[in-house]
Design a protein around this motif. Sequence first.
Motif, PDB file in Angstrom:
ATOM      1  N   ILE A  66      17.552   5.515  32.015  1.00 59.83           N
ATOM      2  CA  ILE A  66      17.839   5.152  33.385  1.00 59.83           C
ATOM      3  C   ILE A  66      16.392   5.274  34.246  1.00 59.83           C
ATOM      4  CG2 ILE A  66      18.774   6.159  35.589  1.00 59.83           C
ATOM      5  CD1 ILE A  66      21.263   6.944  34.267  1.00 59.83           C
ATOM      6  N   LEU A  67      15.765   6.455  33.875  1.00 58.76           N
ATOM      7  CA  LEU A  67      14.397   6.447  34.437  1.00 58.76           C
ATOM      8  C   LEU A  67      13.181   5.406  34.008  1.00 58.76           C
ATOM      9  CD1 LEU A  67      14.106  10.274  34.111  1.00 58.76           C
ATOM     10  CD2 LEU A  67      14.783   9.148  36.026  1.00 58.76           C
ATOM     11  N   ALA A  68      13.442   5.044  32.908  1.00 60.20           N
ATOM     12  CA  ALA A  68      12.604   4.012  32.225  1.00 60.20           C
ATOM     13  C   ALA A  68      12.945   2.505  32.984  1.00 60.20           C
ATOM     14  CB  ALA A  68      12.557   3.848  31.009  1.00 60.20           C
ATOM     15  N   ARG A  69      14.195   2.170  33.607  1.00 59.17           N
ATOM     16  CA  ARG A  69      14.435   1.090  34.256  1.00 59.17           C
ATOM     17  C   ARG A  69      13.921   1.146  35.701  1.00 59.17           C
ATOM     18  NH1 ARG A  69      19.302   1.347  31.276  1.00 59.17           N
ATOM     19  NH2 ARG A  69      20.372   2.537  32.839  1.00 59.17           N
ATOM     20  N   HIS A  70      13.860   2.624  36.110  1.00 58.53           N
ATOM     21  CA  HIS A  70      13.387   2.486  37.620  1.00 58.53           C
ATOM     22  C   HIS A  70      11.895   2.947  37.549  1.00 58.53           C
ATOM     23  CE1 HIS A  70      17.443   1.785  39.273  1.00 58.53           C
ATOM     24  NE2 HIS A  70      17.739   2.457  38.326  1.00 58.53           N
ATOM     25  N   ASP A  71      11.267   3.013  36.655  1.00 58.44           N
ATOM     26  CA  ASP A  71       9.865   3.602  36.369  1.00 58.44           C
ATOM     27  C   ASP A  71       9.656   4.804  37.127  1.00 58.44           C
ATOM     28  OD1 ASP A  71       7.202   3.441  35.957  1.00 58.44           O
ATOM     29  OD2 ASP A  71       6.583   2.284  37.659  1.00 58.44           O
ATOM     30  N   VAL A  72      10.489   5.783  36.758  1.00 56.38           N
ATOM     31  CA  VAL A  72      10.573   7.168  37.485  1.00 56.38           C
ATOM     32  C   VAL A  72       9.875   8.093  36.269  1.00 56.38           C
ATOM     33  CG1 VAL A  72      11.874   9.158  38.406  1.00 56.38           C
ATOM     34  CG2 VAL A  72      11.938   6.588  39.220  1.00 56.38           C
ATOM     35  N   ALA A  73       9.182   9.141  36.452  1.00 56.40           N
ATOM     36  CA  ALA A  73       8.852   9.985  35.621  1.00 56.40           C
ATOM     37  C   ALA A  73       9.658  11.168  35.357  1.00 56.40           C
ATOM     38  CB  ALA A  73       7.433  10.585  36.089  1.00 56.40           C
ATOM     39  N   ARG A  74       9.419  11.518  34.308  1.00 56.22           N
ATOM     40  CA  ARG A  74      10.697  12.934  34.200  1.00 56.22           C
ATOM     41  C   ARG A  74      10.123  14.079  34.442  1.00 56.22           C
ATOM     42  NH1 ARG A  74      13.204  16.577  33.490  1.00 56.22           N
ATOM     43  NH2 ARG A  74      14.757  17.561  32.074  1.00 56.22           N
ATOM     44  N   ASP A  75       9.037  14.295  34.415  1.00 55.57           N
ATOM     45  CA  ASP A  75       8.283  15.559  34.556  1.00 55.57           C
ATOM     46  C   ASP A  75       8.135  15.998  35.954  1.00 55.57           C
ATOM     47  OD1 ASP A  75       6.246  13.856  34.718  1.00 55.57           O
ATOM     48  OD2 ASP A  75       4.720  15.218  33.694  1.00 55.57           O
ATOM     49  N   GLU A  76       7.840  14.788  36.768  1.00 51.93           N
ATOM     50  CA  GLU A  76       7.463  15.112  38.259  1.00 51.93           C
ATOM     51  C   GLU A  76       7.972  14.000  38.938  1.00 51.93           C
ATOM     52  OE1 GLU A  76       3.699  17.209  39.944  1.00 51.93           O
ATOM     53  OE2 GLU A  76       3.477  15.184  40.390  1.00 51.93           O
ATOM     54  N   VAL A  77       8.583  14.153  40.057  1.00 54.00           N
ATOM     55  CA  VAL A  77       9.211  13.262  41.198  1.00 54.00           C
ATOM     56  C   VAL A  77       8.491  13.277  42.309  1.00 54.00           C
ATOM     57  CG1 VAL A  77      11.154  12.885  39.780  1.00 54.00           C
ATOM     58  CG2 VAL A  77      11.253  14.538  41.551  1.00 54.00           C
ATOM     59  N   HIS A  78       8.427  12.157  43.184  1.00 52.19           N
ATOM     60  CA  HIS A  78       7.879  12.125  44.275  1.00 52.19           C
ATOM     61  C   HIS A  78       8.841  11.319  45.557  1.00 52.19           C
ATOM     62  CE1 HIS A  78       3.832  11.781  42.232  1.00 52.19           C
ATOM     63  NE2 HIS A  78       4.310  13.046  41.912  1.00 52.19           N
ATOM     64  N   PRO A  79       9.838  12.012  45.825  1.00 52.94           N
ATOM     65  CA  PRO A  79      10.848  11.271  46.725  1.00 52.94           C
ATOM     66  C   PRO A  79      10.186  11.096  48.132  1.00 52.94           C
ATOM     67  CG  PRO A  79      11.414  13.611  46.265  1.00 52.94           C
ATOM     68  CD  PRO A  79      10.306  13.397  45.434  1.00 52.94           C
ATOM     69  N   PRO A  80      10.547   9.977  48.744  1.00 56.04           N
ATOM     70  CA  PRO A  80      10.012   9.702  49.722  1.00 56.04           C
ATOM     71  C   PRO A  80      11.157  10.156  50.869  1.00 56.04           C
ATOM     72  CG  PRO A  80      11.417   7.891  49.032  1.00 56.04           C
ATOM     73  CD  PRO A  80      11.133   8.912  48.002  1.00 56.04           C
ATOM     74  N   CYS A  81      10.522  10.521  51.947  1.00 51.95           N
ATOM     75  CA  CYS A  81      11.641  11.102  53.154  1.00 51.95           C
ATOM     76  C   CYS A  81      11.403  10.297  54.363  1.00 51.95           C
ATOM     77  CB  CYS A  81      10.541  12.586  53.667  1.00 51.95           C
ATOM     78  SG  CYS A  81      10.495  13.920  52.270  1.00 51.95           S
ATOM     79  N   ASN A  82      12.550   9.726  54.532  1.00 52.79           N
ATOM     80  CA  ASN A  82      12.955   8.719  55.317  1.00 52.79           C
ATOM     81  C   ASN A  82      13.803   9.320  56.390  1.00 52.79           C
ATOM     82  OD1 ASN A  82      11.845   6.720  53.522  1.00 52.79           O
ATOM     83  ND2 ASN A  82      14.027   7.026  52.588  1.00 52.79           N
ATOM     84  N   LEU A  83      13.490   9.490  57.744  1.00 55.54           N
ATOM     85  CA  LEU A  83      13.901   9.592  59.070  1.00 55.54           C
ATOM     86  C   LEU A  83      14.518   8.453  59.631  1.00 55.54           C
ATOM     87  CD1 LEU A  83      11.856  12.322  58.382  1.00 55.54           C
ATOM     88  CD2 LEU A  83      12.761  13.107  60.703  1.00 55.54           C
ATOM     89  N   THR A  84      15.587   8.767  60.478  1.00 55.49           N
ATOM     90  CA  THR A  84      16.277   7.583  61.222  1.00 55.49           C
ATOM     91  C   THR A  84      16.077   7.772  62.880  1.00 55.49           C
ATOM     92  OG1 THR A  84      17.893   7.522  59.357  1.00 55.49           O
ATOM     93  CG2 THR A  84      18.550   6.521  61.236  1.00 55.49           C
ATOM     94  N   LEU A  85      15.687   6.605  63.119  1.00 52.59           N
ATOM     95  CA  LEU A  85      15.586   6.819  64.576  1.00 52.59           C
ATOM     96  C   LEU A  85      16.490   5.895  65.323  1.00 52.59           C
ATOM     97  CD1 LEU A  85      14.077   7.526  67.552  1.00 52.59           C
ATOM     98  CD2 LEU A  85      12.399   5.779  66.815  1.00 52.59           C
TER      99      LEU A  85
END
Length: 305
Positions: A66-85
């Motif tokens: 799954i992570l390979a399909r989404h180009d996401v690393a296993r050891d460290e993740v950088h999730p964005p923070c999206n607020l809604t206005l």
Amino acid sequence: MRIDRRGFLGGFLGGLGAAAGIGGASLAGTVTRLKEVEVTTLSDGNLVLPGDMVFDGLPEEPLAAILARHDVARDEVHPPCNLTLMRDGIRSVLFDAGSGPAFMPSAGRLETALEAAGLGPGDITHVVFTHGHPDHLWGVLDDFDDLLFANADYLFGQVEWDYWRDPATVDRIGASRVAFAVGAPRRMDAIAERCSFFTDGQEILPGVMAHAAFGHTPGHMAFEIRSGGEALMVVGDAIGNGHVAFEQPDWPSGSDQDADRGAQTRRRLLDQLATDRIAMIGFHLPGGGLGRVERMGDAYRFTEE
């Protein structure tokens, strides 16, 4: 229980390996309209988290695929923070307050994002909270520990408020989240006089309905925004990423305080969003967080808008 606040915060942030300038979505907002309502996503930057905080205990081989399909690393993740206005011509409503200056160097950029949307903190009329984690609550205070949104009223789910205000929470929450339990009451003290509370199924503002989405935290809430027959769901962290949460929604997430209940809530929301074809904004989803859910057998897919 005696707590050295600085020690806990320093140890927690150091353990996460927070670093300034890593990852993060553009501060420019994604704008959509629901008849008379304009909804904009605003970037507060991104988090930097160890992969085990999200993926620990999951089956490694299918997880790796799954992570390979989404180009996401296993050891460290950088999730964005999206607020809604949400702006309706009368109110400027912010869903969550971001991280502020005290949580993580890669986050806390909301003021710049507001400027890009043509607003300042003083223009916000209401702040509505999905839950009390630092990246959603701590931004109510500025660098001087003053209220950032000085003219706003605040709305908090009653169950969530009571949980973080309970003195016993700090002893029960677990060592990795003690900093959360220490930091939340201080911010809540600052907004308490201007805060009102709501429960599941309540219309908290015109066209905004609160929905219980418990699991990520004990009182986590989602919000359905409706205008002229059109709808959008602000899901907060109930759907926490754009990969595992969609492809394997029943897998437990280490970021959820109650992993079993979090998985049940995630499956229910995904099914509702796909069936009713409701647009959604996820706090940690890619592309500003705005998109739709497509069903793929027993799994789902997030499509950015």
